[in-house]
Design a protein around this motif. Structure first.
Motif, PDB file in Angstrom:
ATOM      1  N   TYR A 184      59.855  44.767  13.993  1.00  0.00           N
ATOM      2  CA  TYR A 184      60.650  44.308  12.802  1.00  0.00           C
ATOM      3  C   TYR A 184      60.514  42.469  12.380  1.00  0.00           C
ATOM      4  CZ  TYR A 184      64.142  48.018  13.871  1.00  0.00           C
ATOM      5  OH  TYR A 184      64.679  49.305  14.157  1.00  0.00           O
ATOM      6  N   GLU A 185      60.879  42.367  11.049  1.00  0.00           N
ATOM      7  CA  GLU A 185      60.470  40.859  10.543  1.00  0.00           C
ATOM      8  C   GLU A 185      61.867  40.248  11.284  1.00  0.00           C
ATOM      9  OE1 GLU A 185      60.678  38.088   6.514  1.00  0.00           O
ATOM     10  OE2 GLU A 185      59.649  40.192   6.526  1.00  0.00           O
ATOM     11  N   VAL A 186      61.735  39.460  12.150  1.00  0.00           N
ATOM     12  CA  VAL A 186      62.657  38.776  13.075  1.00  0.00           C
ATOM     13  C   VAL A 186      62.919  37.127  12.589  1.00  0.00           C
ATOM     14  CG1 VAL A 186      63.658  38.162  15.249  1.00  0.00           C
ATOM     15  CG2 VAL A 186      62.726  40.343  14.733  1.00  0.00           C
ATOM     16  N   HIS A 187      64.164  36.612  12.283  1.00  0.00           N
ATOM     17  CA  HIS A 187      64.319  35.224  12.080  1.00  0.00           C
ATOM     18  C   HIS A 187      65.633  34.906  12.773  1.00  0.00           C
ATOM     19  CE1 HIS A 187      62.295  35.253   8.040  1.00  0.00           C
ATOM     20  NE2 HIS A 187      62.365  36.522   8.282  1.00  0.00           N
ATOM     21  N   LEU A 188      65.371  33.594  13.310  1.00  0.00           N
ATOM     22  CA  LEU A 188      66.302  33.100  14.100  1.00  0.00           C
ATOM     23  C   LEU A 188      66.938  31.778  14.073  1.00  0.00           C
ATOM     24  CD1 LEU A 188      67.901  32.968  17.107  1.00  0.00           C
ATOM     25  CD2 LEU A 188      65.784  32.299  18.032  1.00  0.00           C
ATOM     26  N   ALA A 189      68.123  31.657  13.434  1.00  0.00           N
ATOM     27  CA  ALA A 189      68.857  30.303  13.360  1.00  0.00           C
ATOM     28  C   ALA A 189      69.590  29.982  14.793  1.00  0.00           C
ATOM     29  CB  ALA A 189      69.784  30.300  12.256  1.00  0.00           C
ATOM     30  N   THR A 190      69.500  28.509  14.940  1.00  0.00           N
ATOM     31  CA  THR A 190      70.022  28.289  16.165  1.00  0.00           C
ATOM     32  C   THR A 190      70.651  26.863  16.303  1.00  0.00           C
ATOM     33  OG1 THR A 190      69.758  27.918  18.759  1.00  0.00           O
ATOM     34  CG2 THR A 190      67.869  27.252  17.143  1.00  0.00           C
ATOM     35  N   PHE A 191      71.588  26.328  17.027  1.00  0.00           N
ATOM     36  CA  PHE A 191      71.620  25.005  17.243  1.00  0.00           C
ATOM     37  C   PHE A 191      71.139  24.478  18.667  1.00  0.00           C
ATOM     38  CE2 PHE A 191      75.247  26.503  14.634  1.00  0.00           C
ATOM     39  CZ  PHE A 191      75.444  25.567  13.664  1.00  0.00           C
ATOM     40  N   SER A 192      70.367  25.140  19.186  1.00  0.00           N
ATOM     41  CA  SER A 192      69.703  24.795  20.365  1.00  0.00           C
ATOM     42  C   SER A 192      68.405  23.765  19.951  1.00  0.00           C
ATOM     43  CB  SER A 192      69.033  25.816  21.249  1.00  0.00           C
ATOM     44  OG  SER A 192      68.068  25.471  22.046  1.00  0.00           O
ATOM     45  N   THR A 193      68.145  22.907  20.600  1.00  0.00           N
ATOM     46  CA  THR A 193      66.766  22.090  20.209  1.00  0.00           C
ATOM     47  C   THR A 193      65.444  22.696  20.839  1.00  0.00           C
ATOM     48  OG1 THR A 193      67.086  20.574  21.930  1.00  0.00           O
ATOM     49  CG2 THR A 193      68.248  20.125  19.855  1.00  0.00           C
ATOM     50  N   LYS A 238      64.406  43.281   7.835  1.00  0.00           N
ATOM     51  CA  LYS A 238      64.541  42.151   8.341  1.00  0.00           C
ATOM     52  C   LYS A 238      65.916  41.829   8.880  1.00  0.00           C
ATOM     53  CE  LYS A 238      62.425  39.818   4.045  1.00  0.00           C
ATOM     54  NZ  LYS A 238      62.718  39.072   3.027  1.00  0.00           N
ATOM     55  N   ILE A 239      65.571  41.350  10.188  1.00  0.00           N
ATOM     56  CA  ILE A 239      66.937  40.883  11.201  1.00  0.00           C
ATOM     57  C   ILE A 239      66.990  39.510  11.276  1.00  0.00           C
ATOM     58  CG2 ILE A 239      68.133  41.430  13.397  1.00  0.00           C
ATOM     59  CD1 ILE A 239      66.574  44.142  13.596  1.00  0.00           C
ATOM     60  N   PHE A 240      68.143  39.031  10.874  1.00  0.00           N
ATOM     61  CA  PHE A 240      68.473  37.581  11.396  1.00  0.00           C
ATOM     62  C   PHE A 240      69.404  37.229  12.476  1.00  0.00           C
ATOM     63  CE2 PHE A 240      69.769  33.308  10.230  1.00  0.00           C
ATOM     64  CZ  PHE A 240      68.677  32.701   9.562  1.00  0.00           C
ATOM     65  N   PHE A 241      69.175  36.611  13.569  1.00  0.00           N
ATOM     66  CA  PHE A 241      69.817  36.450  14.466  1.00  0.00           C
ATOM     67  C   PHE A 241      70.464  34.955  14.435  1.00  0.00           C
ATOM     68  CE2 PHE A 241      66.910  39.673  16.389  1.00  0.00           C
ATOM     69  CZ  PHE A 241      67.968  40.438  16.970  1.00  0.00           C
ATOM     70  N   VAL A 242      71.594  34.932  14.646  1.00  0.00           N
ATOM     71  CA  VAL A 242      72.136  33.264  14.924  1.00  0.00           C
ATOM     72  C   VAL A 242      72.592  33.329  16.192  1.00  0.00           C
ATOM     73  CG1 VAL A 242      73.813  31.697  13.960  1.00  0.00           C
ATOM     74  CG2 VAL A 242      72.877  33.490  12.589  1.00  0.00           C
ATOM     75  N   SER A 243      71.983  32.386  17.136  1.00  0.00           N
ATOM     76  CA  SER A 243      72.198  32.642  18.353  1.00  0.00           C
ATOM     77  C   SER A 243      71.767  31.282  19.139  1.00  0.00           C
ATOM     78  CB  SER A 243      71.741  33.744  19.285  1.00  0.00           C
ATOM     79  OG  SER A 243      72.289  33.829  20.435  1.00  0.00           O
ATOM     80  N   ASN A 244      72.096  31.032  20.566  1.00  0.00           N
ATOM     81  CA  ASN A 244      71.407  29.956  21.370  1.00  0.00           C
ATOM     82  C   ASN A 244      69.923  30.488  21.698  1.00  0.00           C
ATOM     83  OD1 ASN A 244      70.515  28.070  23.162  1.00  0.00           O
ATOM     84  ND2 ASN A 244      72.381  28.326  24.398  1.00  0.00           N
ATOM     85  N   ALA A 245      68.906  29.707  20.946  1.00  0.00           N
ATOM     86  CA  ALA A 245      67.456  29.945  21.318  1.00  0.00           C
ATOM     87  C   ALA A 245      67.045  29.949  22.705  1.00  0.00           C
ATOM     88  CB  ALA A 245      66.656  29.310  20.132  1.00  0.00           C
ATOM     89  N   GLN A 246      67.936  29.168  23.513  1.00  0.00           N
ATOM     90  CA  GLN A 246      67.492  28.823  24.709  1.00  0.00           C
ATOM     91  C   GLN A 246      68.028  29.868  25.886  1.00  0.00           C
ATOM     92  OE1 GLN A 246      68.287  24.494  25.637  1.00  0.00           O
ATOM     93  NE2 GLN A 246      67.009  24.621  27.461  1.00  0.00           N
TER      94      GLN A 246
END
Length: 347
Positions: free
Chosen positions: A29-38, A5-13
């Motif tokens: 990979y099992e990919v997850h993404l946390a972002t402050f972009s809308t 599992k890879i967890f990214f924290v980044s601007n999804a835009q």
């Protein structure tokens, strides 16, 4: 299917995020993404929006800090094998603190893209923050030698640092070169947009097609520029695909950054048969030899002399530069090859 599992924290835009996230999805990979972009422009379905508040790339995003607890709960629930944050003192800081709060056992890495390390807003404070974050990393990714040197000075072991851009995956097309000059760097003091515009004043009556795409510029400043430079076509923002089309139509790409990573726009210019005229800084010297496959400048006089040289290049000289750039990009900036190197180093 890769059992990690890879967890990214980044601007999804951001195109940078897209290139990283989509690659690892394609690799299974099992990919997850946390972002402050809308807005999410990646293909990641496991998306976590950390805030509904607008984000400014010029800084002052202190609301990031209020999302640390929320992010820590997500990390504790997902239990990723790897956490990868893009941009050191912003996403890197909140990711590191959230990881510590969650008490999960995950490898932690940060991607430094340039200004986050080379031109932070308050160096005395943010250099200390960057040192704390980067020395806490298992791996650090930097996109130029200039950034690598700065990261090393923070005390990060050389074997923990990967140096290289993720490369290009765009297809070259034979576009009509009907744009003479193009600038597309973000409106930030480091980009020196005002310097470039001042240089353009001598070209007012030359009947040249000059285009300035200036992301993140405020409306008031943009209106001022439009009135002051009526012979220049200004855009506040264009979609990435449209930006590539504009670059493909351009004869000369200009950039005056005071410091930089490996600028994606520079590589795109080289790929799309556009001659670069860029500031004489270490990251640009890694790609451009003055007069061989582009031009480097130090000041205004230097800039104008080299700009005239490019505008008056004979076909043979121009084609030779294009061939050199094609070979260089194939060796150092192929997307699949570069991302495989990144994957091997990360995992």
């Amino acid at each position: 299917m890769v059992n990690k599992k890879i967890f990214f924290v980044s601007n999804a835009q951001s195109i940078h995020t897209v290139k990283w996230v989509d690659y690892f999805i394609d690799r299974g990979y099992e990919v997850h993404l946390a972002t402050f972009s809308t807005v999410n422009t990646t293909r990641c379905d496991n998306i976590y929006f950390l805030s509904s508040k607008n984000t400014s790339v010029t800084g002052g995003n202190y609301h990031y800090l209020f999302a640390i607890k929320k992010l820590s709960k997500i990390l504790k629930d997902i239990k990723p094998d790897i956490i990868n944050a893009h941009y050191s003192y912003s996403m890197g800081l909140i990711s590191l603190l959230a990881k510590k709060i969650s008490k999960i056992n995950a490898k932690f890495s940060v991607v430094c893209h340039g200004s986050d390390v080379l031109a932070p807003p308050i160096p005395f404070i943010f250099n200390r923050i960057n040192r704390y974050i980067l020395t806490s990393c298992d791996k650090v990714f930097v996109v130029s030698d200039e950034i690598k040197d700065k990261v090393e000075k923070f005390g990060v072991d050389l074997e923990k640092i990967f140096t290289g851009q993720y490369g290009l995956s765009i297809t070259n097309t034979n576009n009509t070169k009907d744009i003479d000059i193009l600038s597309n760097r973000t409106y930030h003091p480091n980009s020196r947009i005002d310097f470039l515009l001042d240089c353009m004043k001598t070209l007012e009556n030359r009947n040249l097609n000059i285009v300035f795409v200036i992301p993140n510029i405020d409306n008031q400043t943009l209106e001022k520029f439009i009135l002051e430079y009526p012979y220049i076509n200004f855009y506040k923002h264009v979609e990435y695909s449209k930006m590539l089309k504009l670059m493909g139509q351009t004869k000369v790409y200009i950039s005056a950054t005071k410091s930089d990573g490996t600028a994606l726009s520079l590589l795109e210019a080289m790929k799309l048969k556009t001659i670069p005229l860029v500031s004489n800084i270490p990251s640009n010297r890694s790609w451009i030899l003055d007069g061989i496959n582009g031009y480097l400048f130090n000041g205004k006089v230097d800039f104008m002399i080299r700009l005239e040289a490019i505008l008056n290049l004979n076909t043979d000289k121009q084609q030779n530069m294009i061939k050199i750039n094609e070979k260089l990009l194939l060796e150092k900036a192929d997307y699949k090859n570069q991302m495989k190197k990144i994957e091997d180093f990360l995992i």
